[in-house]
Motif scaffolding. Structure first.
Motif, mmCIF file in Angstrom:
data_model
loop_
_atom_site.group_PDB
_atom_site.id
_atom_site.type_symbol
_atom_site.label_atom_id
_atom_site.label_comp_id
_atom_site.label_asym_id
_atom_site.label_seq_id
_atom_site.Cartn_x
_atom_site.Cartn_y
_atom_site.Cartn_z
ATOM 1 N N ALA A 10 44.563 -0.026 78.026
ATOM 2 C CA ALA A 10 44.224 0.674 79.259
ATOM 3 C C ALA A 10 43.825 -0.320 80.322
ATOM 4 C CB ALA A 10 43.076 1.645 79.002
ATOM 5 N N ALA A 11 44.033 0.044 81.533
ATOM 6 C CA ALA A 11 43.615 -0.805 82.631
ATOM 7 C C ALA A 11 42.093 -0.895 82.656
ATOM 8 C CB ALA A 11 44.124 -0.221 83.953
ATOM 9 N N ALA A 12 41.606 -2.022 83.169
ATOM 10 C CA ALA A 12 40.162 -2.242 83.219
ATOM 11 C C ALA A 12 39.496 -1.128 84.015
ATOM 12 C CB ALA A 12 39.868 -3.601 83.853
ATOM 13 N N GLY A 13 38.404 -0.606 83.438
ATOM 14 C CA GLY A 13 37.639 0.414 84.122
ATOM 15 C C GLY A 13 38.160 1.820 83.941
ATOM 16 N N ALA A 14 39.339 1.971 83.354
ATOM 17 C CA ALA A 14 39.897 3.304 83.145
ATOM 18 C C ALA A 14 39.274 3.929 81.908
ATOM 19 C CB ALA A 14 41.412 3.229 83.002
ATOM 20 N N ASP A 15 39.402 5.236 81.785
ATOM 21 C CA ASP A 15 38.889 5.951 80.624
ATOM 22 C C ASP A 15 40.019 6.780 80.035
ATOM 23 O OD1 ASP A 15 37.205 6.931 78.727
ATOM 24 O OD2 ASP A 15 36.318 8.459 80.030
ATOM 25 N N PRO A 16 40.988 6.126 79.363
ATOM 26 C CA PRO A 16 42.175 6.823 78.892
ATOM 27 C C PRO A 16 41.898 7.553 77.582
ATOM 28 C CG PRO A 16 42.264 4.556 78.180
ATOM 29 C CD PRO A 16 40.990 4.706 78.988
ATOM 30 N N PRO A 17 42.792 8.442 77.174
ATOM 31 C CA PRO A 17 42.684 9.013 75.833
ATOM 32 C C PRO A 17 42.889 7.909 74.800
ATOM 33 C CG PRO A 17 44.798 9.554 76.820
ATOM 34 C CD PRO A 17 43.976 8.920 77.894
ATOM 35 N N PRO A 18 42.410 8.105 73.583
ATOM 36 C CA PRO A 18 42.567 7.067 72.563
ATOM 37 C C PRO A 18 44.038 6.762 72.303
ATOM 38 C CG PRO A 18 41.042 8.794 71.842
ATOM 39 C CD PRO A 18 41.702 9.282 73.090
ATOM 40 N N ALA A 19 44.330 5.484 72.085
ATOM 41 C CA ALA A 19 45.666 5.107 71.643
ATOM 42 C C ALA A 19 45.820 5.523 70.192
ATOM 43 C CB ALA A 19 45.862 3.603 71.794
ATOM 44 N N ARG A 20 46.981 6.054 69.837
ATOM 45 C CA ARG A 20 47.186 6.573 68.488
ATOM 46 C C ARG A 20 48.523 6.083 67.955
ATOM 47 N NH1 ARG A 20 45.568 12.706 67.825
ATOM 48 N NH2 ARG A 20 47.687 13.052 68.584
ATOM 49 N N ILE A 21 48.572 5.872 66.633
ATOM 50 C CA ILE A 21 49.788 5.334 66.032
ATOM 51 C C ILE A 21 49.930 5.846 64.607
ATOM 52 C CG2 ILE A 21 48.683 3.217 65.143
ATOM 53 C CD1 ILE A 21 51.271 1.730 66.119
ATOM 54 N N ALA A 22 51.170 6.171 64.233
ATOM 55 C CA ALA A 22 51.504 6.584 62.873
ATOM 56 C C ALA A 22 52.196 5.423 62.167
ATOM 57 C CB ALA A 22 52.412 7.808 62.890
ATOM 58 N N ILE A 23 51.836 5.193 60.914
ATOM 59 C CA ILE A 23 52.407 4.121 60.117
ATOM 60 C C ILE A 23 53.510 4.696 59.239
ATOM 61 C CG2 ILE A 23 51.948 2.266 58.483
ATOM 62 C CD1 ILE A 23 50.403 2.053 61.158
#
Length: 293
Positions: A10-23
């Motif tokens: 995420a860009a600095a200072g932003a409050d994005p949703p969590p990054a998610r990943i499936a293995i």
């Protein structure tokens, strides 16, 4: 210390949703001959242990003609609550194979997996991510998958771990501990580079990141270094989710804009298709091959 930081998510200072990943792990029960005592069953235990320690549900894609006496290896995945998917019986290349042989491969693997799992399996992944270089092959394949009620297990984070896995197997065979350590570090760095690259592609095409699907292979390289990779992904802010959850992502339901011979990340395939982006992947494969071979 993390190899790359949360600023890549995420860009600095932003409050994005969590990054998610499936293995996801291709070419079960095993891609290469295991180089240590205990064989692929013991190496599979290491993969499963790493997944469980990090709370990462995973899906393994099975090449059914390779099962033979190795069915206990597959059952370990099920025992640990993981999911199995169809990767065809013979890992045939749809672009090159006679279509009826390819379709029969899919049906045979479907029947074998139903017998092992005890119910229909839900996910299919095209070998080599080749989805048909002609309209006729593509449409015949998709028609069968629809009849069998499969979801296509699209990949967002493609990579060249199979090249590193082959080099790692050679290092194991000759007992070269220094090379094993070096290739292991290269593997973790390469996957993280690929994740960062595809996050950028997602933002470019969608204006946002998406729930990612990572492709790995069933090798001793992955068995030995999956813990380190998952720890780095966790430090970078990723949550681990199931393939089923990841595929609820709306971007995986966009039209497929690509018809051609290459095996591509869904982020290149989804309309409007951007197959030229795979030049990055080709460069990475050449770079890695030159470093480890």
């Amino acid at each position: 210390m993390a190899l790359w930081g949360c600023g890549l998510v995420a860009a600095a200072g932003a409050d994005p949703p969590p990054a998610r990943i499936a293995i996801t792990v291709d070419d079960l029960p095993w891609l290469q001959q295991a180089g240590r005592s205990g064989g692929e069953l013991e190496a599979t235990e290491r993969i499963l242990s790493a997944l469980k320690e990090q709370g990462a549900p995973a899906t393994g894609f099975v090449v059914c003609d390779r099962i033979g006496e190795h069915e206990p290896t597959l059952r370990r995945w099920l025992d640990d609550g993981m999911t199995l998917g169809n990767h065809s019986a013979g890992h045939r290349d749809l672009n090159r194979a006679e279509i009826e042989l390819w379709l029969d491969d899919v049906r045979r693997c479907d029947q074998r997996l139903r017998a092992i799992v005890g119910r229909p399996v839900r996910f299919f992944r095209f070998p080599m991510l080749h989805q048909g270089a002609t309209i006729e092959k593509r449409d015949a394949a998709l028609a069968l998958l629809e009849r069998l009620d499969y979801r296509i297990a699209h990949v967002s984070v493609d990579n060249s771990d199979w090249i590193l896995g082959r080099a790692y197997a050679g290092a194991l065979a000759r007992g070269d501990a220094a090379a094993q350590a070096s290739i292991g570090r290269r593997f973790v760095a390469h996957i993280l580079d690929a994740v960062r690259h595809y996050q950028g592609i997602a933002r470019s095409k969608l204006g946002r990141d998406l729930d990612h699907v990572l492709l790995l292979h069933a090798t001793e390289l992955v068995a030995d270094h999956l813990t380190a990779l998952l720890e780095e992904l966790s430090r970078a802010g990723f949550e681990f989710i199931s393939l089923e959850e990841a595929l609820r992502e709306p971007a995986y339901h966009l039209p497929d804009g690509y018809l051609g011979p290459k095996g591509l990340s869904w982020l290149y395939r989804m309309a409007p298709a951007t197959p030229e982006g795979a030049a990055w992947d080709d460069q990475q494969a050449q770079l890695i091959g030159g470093q480890v071979m």
